[in-house]
Design a protein around this motif. Structure first.
Motif, short mmCIF file in Angstrom:
data_model
loop_
_atom_site.label_atom_id
_atom_site.label_comp_id
_atom_site.label_asym_id
_atom_site.label_seq_id
_atom_site.Cartn_x
_atom_site.Cartn_y
_atom_site.Cartn_z
N TRP A 153 -24.18 -18.42 11.60
CA TRP A 153 -23.06 -18.21 12.89
C TRP A 153 -22.27 -18.60 13.40
O TRP A 153 -21.32 -18.24 14.09
CB TRP A 153 -24.22 -18.20 13.81
CG TRP A 153 -25.44 -17.16 13.95
CD1 TRP A 153 -25.53 -15.87 13.21
CD2 TRP A 153 -27.01 -17.17 14.14
NE1 TRP A 153 -26.67 -15.15 13.38
CE2 TRP A 153 -27.76 -16.37 13.44
CE3 TRP A 153 -27.49 -19.03 13.99
CZ2 TRP A 153 -29.13 -16.03 13.31
CZ3 TRP A 153 -28.75 -18.59 14.14
CH2 TRP A 153 -29.88 -17.31 13.98
N GLY A 154 -21.84 -20.13 12.65
CA GLY A 154 -20.45 -20.26 13.05
C GLY A 154 -20.99 -21.76 14.02
O GLY A 154 -22.03 -21.28 14.93
N LEU A 155 -19.59 -22.72 14.25
CA LEU A 155 -20.47 -23.78 14.89
C LEU A 155 -19.94 -23.30 16.30
O LEU A 155 -20.84 -23.77 17.14
CB LEU A 155 -19.27 -24.72 14.73
CG LEU A 155 -18.98 -25.93 15.79
CD1 LEU A 155 -20.56 -26.98 15.45
CD2 LEU A 155 -17.96 -27.17 15.27
N GLY A 156 -18.99 -22.04 16.32
CA GLY A 156 -18.62 -22.03 17.68
C GLY A 156 -20.36 -21.04 18.67
O GLY A 156 -20.78 -21.75 19.92
N ARG A 157 -21.13 -20.28 17.96
CA ARG A 157 -22.40 -19.57 18.19
C ARG A 157 -23.66 -20.23 18.78
O ARG A 157 -23.78 -20.64 19.33
CB ARG A 157 -22.47 -18.67 17.37
CG ARG A 157 -20.94 -17.13 17.62
CD ARG A 157 -21.41 -15.83 16.70
NE ARG A 157 -20.84 -14.95 16.04
CZ ARG A 157 -21.25 -14.06 15.83
NH1 ARG A 157 -22.06 -14.09 15.28
NH2 ARG A 157 -19.72 -12.76 15.66
N CYS A 158 -23.06 -21.89 18.08
CA CYS A 158 -24.11 -22.68 18.05
C CYS A 158 -24.16 -23.54 19.20
O CYS A 158 -24.82 -24.27 19.69
CB CYS A 158 -24.36 -23.16 16.90
SG CYS A 158 -25.01 -22.16 15.27
N VAL A 159 -22.57 -23.90 19.69
CA VAL A 159 -22.49 -24.72 20.79
C VAL A 159 -22.40 -23.81 22.17
O VAL A 159 -22.86 -24.66 23.00
CB VAL A 159 -21.12 -25.05 20.18
CG1 VAL A 159 -20.69 -26.50 20.98
CG2 VAL A 159 -21.09 -26.10 19.28
N VAL A 160 -22.06 -23.01 21.92
CA VAL A 160 -21.74 -22.62 23.28
C VAL A 160 -23.29 -22.23 23.96
O VAL A 160 -23.19 -22.73 25.46
CB VAL A 160 -21.36 -20.89 23.66
CG1 VAL A 160 -22.11 -20.19 24.63
CG2 VAL A 160 -20.11 -20.85 22.69
N PRO A 161 -24.76 -21.82 23.90
CA PRO A 161 -25.78 -21.73 23.83
C PRO A 161 -26.16 -23.44 25.22
O PRO A 161 -26.80 -23.26 26.05
CB PRO A 161 -26.61 -21.28 23.67
CG PRO A 161 -26.04 -20.93 22.22
CD PRO A 161 -24.85 -21.39 21.69
N ALA A 162 -25.83 -24.25 24.02
CA ALA A 162 -26.63 -25.54 24.60
C ALA A 162 -25.63 -26.39 25.91
O ALA A 162 -25.86 -26.14 26.78
CB ALA A 162 -25.90 -26.73 23.62
N VAL A 163 -23.86 -25.70 25.22
CA VAL A 163 -23.35 -25.62 26.71
C VAL A 163 -23.78 -24.69 27.90
O VAL A 163 -23.24 -25.50 28.96
CB VAL A 163 -21.84 -24.85 26.61
CG1 VAL A 163 -20.75 -25.96 27.68
CG2 VAL A 163 -21.36 -26.51 25.23
N ALA A 164 -24.25 -23.40 27.90
CA ALA A 164 -24.65 -23.11 28.64
C ALA A 164 -25.96 -23.33 29.86
O ALA A 164 -25.88 -23.40 30.78
CB ALA A 164 -24.98 -21.53 28.68
#
Length: 410
Positions: A153-164
């Protein structure tokens, strides 16, 4: 063995920042009863808070852990279960050893009549650094799925849920009544961000100055925006403050981690030039070999040195006095060489002396991001006239029993 020396340098900086930060923000004041109580210079000198942005390096710690775990897992041939057992053994065995030695020392101190408040401070400072084991062990166990997710899925899609998740927790802390406790989900969510960056870097997704510059600029911009929204300036907890950026980790801790990773990757050329010199290169190698033992031992060393020197009843400036003015900071810097010398002695004493084997079976200190390089080829010229010389190539992986083509031992 092939290594990423920039990651080595960032890991050494991370462990150095943690040690120096704890030694500078932990004041142990000698009381009238002869015991020690804990105090922080950040309480009396809030102007020092921006310094914590340089010394709070847990984000780099998790970044290098993610890089090392992903690269180690990718090159391990024994299966993910055996890899995880070996990885966790390297973390848990030193921890158990520390707890055993600490229990024995506390028992001896109790028998020797050490004041109760000194024992309480020693126990709290010895155990408090172990909190990071829980998120680290969880993230290491999830390295395989996280690596697969980043690839799919790429780095961005993996990081966004954690930041949310971290953002939602920050909002809840400000909206809920004072004293309300939230589940410690942000401890994993916040530190998973730099860990995922390390996993992506091991996969080659953060190569180049453009990716590093994007991380650095995004992290710095987020820091500025969060400070404008009223987040505390200090990157670590301040006694008496209502909100902490570290317990639990807030969005500011995440933004700081991203900025540090980006700046560290931008500094790759300078770091490589520095590590090409013998002394810095050897120093970084030694710190990487002993990084976890340094982390476990640095607070007990501070307490031990302070408690032993306090038995004379004399309050030494910077060691037993209150951290109330810049003079205390200057005096504490004068004590750092002694603390560092004791720490080096303790770490070397507890260091394994087992021999190194090429297979890695008994190498406790080998970095996780080591991967096998191409087989080395040794060229040997047979004796004889120059025009008849020929090159005999022998793979390094060949068994010693084969010898060389000319019958000589390898």
């Amino acid at each position: 063995m092939s290594r990423d020396r920039t990651v080595d340098a960032l890991r050494a900086y991370a462990i150095g920042g943690v040690v120096l930060g704890h030694w500078l923000v932990t004041g142990l004041v000698l009381t009238d009863a002869g015991g020690l109580r804990q105090a922080s210079p950040l309480t009396a000198m809030p102007g020092l808070a921006p310094v914590t942005w340089v010394l709070q390096t847990l984000g780099l710690f998790f970044f290098t852990a993610g890089f090392g775990s992903a690269r180690s897992l990718g090159g391990y041939r024994g299966g993910p279960g055996r890899w995880l057992a070996r990885r966790l053994r390297g973390l848990l065995l030193p921890t158990v050893a520390l707890l055993g030695v600490g229990a024995a020392v506390l028992l001896a101190a109790t028998v020797a009549g050490t004041p109760d408040d000194t024992l309480a401070v020693a126990l709290r400072l010895a155990i408090s650094p172990l909190w990071f084991l829980l998120p680290l062990v969880f993230l290491i166990a999830m390295t395989g799925p996280l690596r697969a997710a980043v690839r799919r899925w790429g780095l961005g899609r993996c990081v966004v849920p954690a930041v949310a998740v971290v953002a939602a927790a920050d909002l809840a802390v400000r909206l809920l009544p004072a004293g309300s406790r939230l589940p410690p989900v942000t401890v994993v969510a916040a530190w998973s961000v730099p860990y995922l960056l390390g996993v992506a870097h091991a996969d080659g997704r953060l190569a180049g100055r453009r990716a590093a510059g994007t991380l650095a600029a995004g992290g710095v911009a987020a820091l500025v925006a969060l400070l404008a929204l009223g987040y505390p300036v200090s990157a670590v907890g301040v006694p008496g403050a209502g909100v902490s950026n570290l317990n639990p980790p807030s969005l500011l801790a995440v933004a700081l981690a991203v900025a540090q990773v980006g700046l560290g990757l931008l500094a790759r050329p300078s770091l490589e030039r520095l590590l090409s010199r013998p002394v810095p290169g050897r120093a970084v190698t030694e710190v990487n070999r002993c990084a976890f033992r340094i982390y476990l031992s640095h607070q007990p060393v501070l307490v031990g040195v302070t408690a032993l020197t306090a038995r004379g009843g004399l309050a030494l400036p910077g060691l037993h006095t209150g951290p109330d003015d810049p003079g205390w900071v200057l005096a504490r810097f004068c004590w750092l060489p002694l603390l560092a010398a004791v720490l080096v002695t303790v770490v070397r004493t507890g260091r394994s002396r087992s021999p190194r084997h090429p297979s890695g079976g008994g190498v406790a200190d080998r970095s996780a991001e080591c991967v096998s390089s191409a087989p080395q080829v040794y060229a040997h010229r047979r004796s004889g006239p120059p025009d008849l010389q020929e090159v005999i190539a022998v793979r390094d992986s060949d068994p010693p029993s084969r010898g060389r083509a000319d019958g000589q031992p390898r």
